[in-house]
Design an enzyme around this catalytic site. Sequence first.
Site, short mmCIF file in Angstrom:
data_model
loop_
_atom_site.label_atom_id
_atom_site.label_comp_id
_atom_site.label_asym_id
_atom_site.label_seq_id
_atom_site.Cartn_x
_atom_site.Cartn_y
_atom_site.Cartn_z
N CYS A 1 4.75 3.51 -3.53
CA CYS A 1 3.73 3.83 -2.52
C CYS A 1 4.39 4.13 -1.16
CB CYS A 1 2.77 2.66 -2.28
SG CYS A 1 2.33 1.74 -3.73
N ASP A 2 5.41 3.35 -0.79
CA ASP A 2 5.89 3.39 0.59
C ASP A 2 7.28 3.98 0.78
OD1 ASP A 2 3.53 2.07 1.28
OD2 ASP A 2 4.42 0.10 0.94
N CYS B 1 5.75 -2.23 -2.78
CA CYS B 1 5.51 -1.06 -3.62
C CYS B 1 6.41 0.10 -3.18
CB CYS B 1 4.04 -0.65 -3.55
SG CYS B 1 3.69 0.78 -4.61
#
Length: 362
Positions: free
Chosen positions: A180-181, A177
């Site tokens: 997300c990261d 992701c």
Amino acid sequence: MNEKSVEKVVIIGSGPAGWSAAIYAARAALNPLVFEGALTAENQDAGTLPMGQLTTTTEVENYPGFPSGDLRAYLKSALAEERLWALPSDDLDGDPPRIVSGAALVELMRRQAENFGARVVSEDVTDVDLSVRPFTLVDSSGVTTRAETVIVATGASTRWLGLASEERFKNNGVSACAVCDGASPRFRDQPIVVVGGGDVAVEDAEYLSKFASKVYIVHRRDELRAAKILVERIKRNPKVEFVWNSVVADVLGDDAAGVQGVLVADASDPSGARRQIAASGLFVAIGRRPNVGFLKGALELTSEGVIKRPIPFSSATSVPGVFVAGDVCDARYRQAIVASSSGACAALDAERFLLENPIERR
Ligand code: NAP
């Protein structure tokens, strides 16, 4: 049977398909109950967090109704204060005009469903008995719910490469992701590898190039599968280098530092000569698997592993009264707009089914 104890429509899933089904079912006065999933570390690892895959997409350019504009003011007015945390910081602090993010779009859908009275349970459905109506569902808190109809809209989740080193470095440099990261300090001004050649790989690489010093796209062929507009854009990105006809053979690093490099091999000879690429992270973007595990065989699947729809142009499944929508039944299109429309169809099918198949109540 106690009438109050049986739900008319239970929707499992919280992506575009689930929320669209909830909006339609709520407006049909069916008082839907939505299991949106649980916010757990296990779901994070499995890529099955609430709100679905769309939350991992940065800019959604192709969902009708969301052209560029000052969406920030709209988001702040539409969403409850406690939901704003889930949005990328750019949505709330960036410079307008902007394109809607996947996370914002799905949050707006959730809000729209709640506005019409959909009730939301933040648990996973872990077990089902679809052999008799009303159906029985057990959730991750152990609560049992019975339902006259069920709409399965559980989407799809990350497909991993299957390497032991990939597993070892998950959350320590290996991710599926980028949204997300990607902004994590470990990736800043460092080289990163993305594996895959579809829309997600290309979007991830574009996004990661904002933070990384360089992004390598490792693809098993010499041509990307992604949409032409994305391909043209990524090929102009000076930070991106393609590693064609190659597969990821191993992820290198140690437990303290996490990922420090990726070994790539020729796709036609994966056990042959290998090249090492120094990288602080590996982003895996090689497609998705439908989320059907919790069904434990209760619904028939197709040979592609998605839930089977035996009747053309219908959301009906192999079990009368159970309907399906979105990527969990779609091996072909897998677009947010398609998932949304199929959610609406599933709610309309459920509404008609309830009219035609009332459960006798005593
Ligand atoms: P995808 O389109 O199925 O692409 C997967 C990519 O990974 C392909 O390039 C494939 O190679 C490669 N691949 C598969 N298995 C592999 C393996 N074991 N090792 C190495 N490479 C492997 O998946 P996706 O990119 O996740 O996209 C999923 C769906 O979401 C698509 O329908 C996509 O259009 C949609 N989507 C749309 C948008 C948008 O419209 N903005 C954004 C994101 C996603 P081959 O090409 O050789 O098969």
